[in-house]
Enzyme design. Structure first.
Site, PDB file in Angstrom:
ATOM      1  N   MET A  63       0.745  -0.735   0.471  1.00  0.00           N
ATOM      2  CA  MET A  63      -0.230  -0.001  -0.341  1.00  0.00           C
ATOM      3  C   MET A  63       0.852   1.290  -0.514  1.00  0.00           C
ATOM      4  SD  MET A  63      -2.537  -1.952  -0.383  1.00  0.00           S
ATOM      5  CE  MET A  63      -4.285  -0.188  -0.359  1.00  0.00           C
ATOM      6  N   SER A  64       0.838   3.014   0.819  1.00  0.00           N
ATOM      7  CA  SER A  64       1.469   3.277   0.604  1.00  0.00           C
ATOM      8  C   SER A  64       2.478   3.794   0.939  1.00  0.00           C
ATOM      9  CB  SER A  64       0.499   4.378   0.831  1.00  0.00           C
ATOM     10  OG  SER A  64      -0.666   4.855   0.609  1.00  0.00           O
ATOM     11  N   VAL A  65       3.180   2.563   1.710  1.00  0.00           N
ATOM     12  CA  VAL A  65       4.296   2.421   2.353  1.00  0.00           C
ATOM     13  C   VAL A  65       5.286   2.209   1.073  1.00  0.00           C
ATOM     14  CG1 VAL A  65       6.208  -0.036   3.043  1.00  0.00           C
ATOM     15  CG2 VAL A  65       4.526   1.106   4.397  1.00  0.00           C
ATOM     16  N   LYS A  67       4.763   4.058  -1.870  1.00  0.00           N
ATOM     17  CA  LYS A  67       5.462   5.812  -1.532  1.00  0.00           C
ATOM     18  C   LYS A  67       7.033   6.444  -0.755  1.00  0.00           C
ATOM     19  CE  LYS A  67       1.022   8.104  -0.811  1.00  0.00           C
ATOM     20  NZ  LYS A  67      -0.195   6.954  -1.021  1.00  0.00           N
ATOM     21  N   TYR A 155      -3.644  14.757   1.379  1.00  0.00           N
ATOM     22  CA  TYR A 155      -2.957  13.475   0.733  1.00  0.00           C
ATOM     23  C   TYR A 155      -3.287  13.406  -0.480  1.00  0.00           C
ATOM     24  CZ  TYR A 155      -1.511   8.863   1.008  1.00  0.00           C
ATOM     25  OH  TYR A 155      -0.518   7.356   1.664  1.00  0.00           O
TER      26      TYR A 155
END
Length: 392
Positions: A63-65, A67, A155
């Site tokens: 997921m957003s890890v 990024k 975000y």
């Protein structure tokens, strides 16, 4: 049951990880490097959905890890002088200047200040379209910002990956997945991909959630009850993103979703690889260092402190703190104190580095229980506290 190893002095971290996972029906991994060496490498649990085996080498969606992984690619290019934080994005991506975006800088884009937190509903980009790189980047290049860039932040949950990823592509000539493989994952021998090879598919353990996600209508009702105009362009854009969320998360559990490049959320890897990558940003790991100390200091400088969300969302509390592409410790994101940088991910993943202590951490999980509005994931708090105590 917890498997794995810890170095002497870190036994309390193992006990705290076991405590944190005791009531979790899913699986999790925790890996910690200190000064370039593994001091914690643990895993626990199983996956009730697939029944797949789980160990320290298993892979999961990050997921957003993702990024933070993508941001590391960006900062390698900045360190080489191929990108400049203060430069306008149009210098590298000329089409981006359309719609009043000519003056948006690389720094504003990386810090979620560009005014592009979702796709224009008129572009009609659904969950399945997230695998179409050209469609998504073209839509963003032509879009008009939803607030005056630089003056507020919100975000950019999905769009950030296409924005940062297109910068990487324009400057390096490689897609973000190929750049990651060539410059980070290959040299460090990581099990970490954006665009998973089919040969690695058997190692992936699916994510799952028992939580019922709110519908766009329910979100709109809550916002209206707070006095927020749900017909404002920003709100309509965000509600359109909510409408695609469930299908988007489902896509990430498919082979098509694994193979695509969605740098905001579809990196696939494990805790060992995340911790090793972050360890190599702050020091040498087997002779490899990804970023210089000066680059790290520049990358983790706060970029949103003192700002609020854009109107009409400026009445909501601030939960995220952003640096130049990374998250830094904030109300919902417990790390190891001031100086930490990394990224969290929907459902409860987290990975970060703390240069002052020489520590890098990777934590993955398959059970998506965390909601950042409620504060840090309760599964993090015991082992983060134990890790802090072991370092003191």
């Amino acid at each position: 049951m917890v498997d794995g190893l810890v170095e002497r002095g870190f036994e309390a971290v193992r006990d705290a990880f076991a405590q944190a996972q005791a009531e979790d029906e899913g699986a999790a991994q925790l890996c910690v490097y200190r000064h370039g060496r593994v001091v914690v490498d643990l895993w626990a649990g199983q996956n009730p959905i697939s029944g797949k085996a789980w160990d320290g080498d298993s892979l999961s969606i990050l997921m957003s890890v993702s990024k933070g992984v993508t941001a590391t690619c960006v900062h390698i290019l900045i360190e080489r002088g191929q990108l400049e934080l203060s430069a306008p994005v149009r210098e590298y991506w000329p089409e981006f200047a359309a719609g009043g975006k000519a003056d948006i800088t690389v720094a504003e884009l990386l810090a979620h200040r560009a005014g592009l937190p979702g796709f224009d509903p008129a572009a009609e980009i659904g969950a399945q379209d997230l695998t179409d790189w050209s469609m998504c980047t073209t839509a963003l290049a032509s879009m008009t910002p939803l607030w005056q860039p630089g003056t507020a932040y919100y975000y950019h949950s999905i769009t950030w990956g296409y924005l940062a990823g297109e910068l990487i592509r324009r400057v390096s000539g490689k897609g973000v997945g190929d750049f990651l493989a060539a410059e980070i994952a290959g040299p460090l021998e990581l099990s970490l991909w954006i665009g998973l090879p089919e040969s690695e598919e058997p190692r992936v353990v699916p994510q799952f959630s028992r939580k019922q996600q709110p519908t766009p209508e329910q979100v709109a009702a809550v916002l209206a009850g707070m006095g927020i105009d749900v017909d404002a362009p920003l709100i309509r854009t965000l509600l359109a993103a909510v409408a695609t969320r469930e299908d988007g998360v489902a896509l990430l559990n498919t082979r098509e979703g694994h193979a695509a490049e969605v740098p905001a959320g579809n990196a696939i890897g494990n805790a060992r690889s995340l911790a090793r990558m972050y360890a190599a940003t702050i020091g040498e790991v087997d002779g490899i260092r990804l970023l210089s100390p000066a680059t790290v200091d520049r990358a983790r400088q706060p970029q949103t402190d003192g700002l609020r969300g854009p109107a009409p969302l400026d009445i909501l509390p601030v939960t995220h703190r952003f640096a130049n592409g990374y998250e830094i410790e904030g109300p919902a994101h417990a790390m190891l104190g001031s100086g930490s940088f990394g990224h969290v991910g929907t459902g409860g993943r987290i990975s970060f580095a703390h240069p002052e202590s020489g520590v890098a951490v990777g934590y993955t999980c398959t059970n998506m229980i965390w909601d950042d509005v409620a504060g840090p994931d309760p599964r993090w708090l015991p082992w983060i506290a134990a890790l802090q105590e072991a370092l003191d």
